[in-house]
Design an enzyme around this catalytic site. Structure first.
Site: not given
Ligand code: SAH
Length: 380
Positions: A96, A146, A243, A362
């Protein structure tokens, strides 16, 4: 249409294209013609590259070469203008890619001033958009909040497949060059630092070929510490976001099991040693989970961790998902967390969820083959 038997030209550097054309007894300048056609003109097919002689296009095709542009098979449009694209690779795997018009409340972090904007209206707004790019099919990092984590990891994306998402979306959105006001965030599906070489090759192609400055790109990592060190040594690189999501090891390990491998002291040491450029800031992302990591005490722990660094904190209230074991905190709780950080001198921003109604926000990217709300087109 592409056939899986094609060798993809998209993903080759100018140098690699030069080697290819020389091997085919073509003049070296053909490589530059191919490079421009692939990355700047965003050609979809060899037959559309009119700068090349017809016979050479045919020769490339006969030798099994094709453009290799990934195909947009579905799109979901949000009320807020965000568009979530399902992008299909030559082998049928999909990822995506998300289009967010007009930046993202400064999350683009571009630091640009409004003063140089003479243009107005749709065209300018489109060029200021942010594209959120995937780096892997699925993800191997098992963050508990996530949705992509639920897929597991299928495979890495090739550099051409990472660049290809951007090219396909720019085409689809009819963004005319120049593209230097487009922001990119490597925050889609996957962990870019677990596909480091392909990710970095894609960055260089996006800079040299597509024409998006590295200063307009941000990569987010879950905290692959050795790669943070490598990344700091790159001559051309996006900005770095980390993160965090937990304010102490016990908490962070509970929500991000990879913290058992690279704990907070390793991570924060890498962050402190990271060589920032003039005016550059690190970003820490912190997903707030109600009753888990959103207490005032945890805000104070975060400010202790980040104190003294040239960094900002982006707070993201959990974007909920049916399979997730957490709740979204109340807005007041999020604001209180932010106030504690700001009071201790840490710049902290609340990130507005984009495209929540189409699950594009996100952490919500998870391949949706079922019909989801907001679907407007199915060309597949
Ligand atoms: N793998 C990388 C990039 C993808 S996630 C990483 O972990 O940084 C991008 C951002 O979205 C990250 O900061 C992650 O913590 C956040 N994220 C993941 N799941 C989420 C959710 N359900 N709600 C809000 N933010 C989320």
């Amino acid at each position: 249409m592409q056939s899986p038997t094609h060798n993809s030209l998209l993903g080759l550097t100018l140098q690699e294209l030069t080697e290819l054309v020389l091997k085919q007894n073509q003049p070296a300048y053909r490589a530059q013609q191919l490079f421009d056609a692939l990355y700047r003109q965003r050609a979809e097919q060899l037959n559309h590259i009119f700068t090349l002689p017809r016979e050479y296009r045919a020769q490339l095709g006969e030798q099994g070469w094709g453009v290799g542009l990934p195909r947009i098979t579905r799109k979901f449009e949000s009320r807020d203008g965000t568009v979530r694209y399902l992008v299909e690779m030559a082998d049928g795997e999909t990822v995506e890619t998300v289009w967010m018009p007009e930046g993202d409340d400064g999350e683009s972090g571009d630091g640009s001033e409004a003063g140089d904007e003479i243009e107005s209206g749709m065209a300018a707004a489109r060029r200021r958009a942010t594209i959120c790019v995937s780096s892997q099919v699925g993800c191997a990092v098992n963050c508990r909040f996530c949705l992509t984590a639920l897929l597991g990891v299928k495979r890495n994306l090739e550099a051409g497949e990472i660049v290809g998402q951007v090219v396909a979306v720019l085409r689809e959105q009819k963004v005319e060059p120049p593209t230097q006001r487009i922001n990119l965030v490597f925050m889609g599906m996957g962990e870019p630092f677990l596909n480091y070489e392909n990710f970095m090759k894609a960055v260089r192609l996006l800079v040299d070929g597509v024409g998006i400055p590295a200063s307009r790109m941000t990569v987010s990592t879950a905290g692959i510490v050795p790669r943070i060190h490598d990344f700091g040594r790159e001559a051309v690189r996006p900005k770095l976001a980390i993160s965090l999501n937990g304010s102490n090891d016990e908490l962070r390990s509970a929500v991000m099991p990879l913290n058992r491998k690279w704990n907070l002291s390793d991570l924060m040491q890498a962050a402190r040693e990271f060589p920032l450029r003039a005016r550059e800031r690190l970003t820490f992302e912190y997903v707030l989970l109600a009753g888990v990591n959103d207490a005032p005490e945890q805000a104070r722990e975060v400010s202790e961790l980040v104190r003294g660094m040239r960094a900002k904190v982006n707070l993201i209230a959990l974007n909920p998902g049916p399979e997730l074991p957490y709740q979204t905190p109340e807005q007041e709780r999020v604001l209180h967390f932010q106030r504690i950080l700001v009071a201790s001198g840490i710049p902290a921003f609340i990130r507005r969820p984009r495209g929540r109604d189409i699950f594009a926000a996100c952490g919500q990217l998870k391949r949706t083959i079922d019909v989801a709300p907001g679907e407007v087109e199915d060309s597949g």
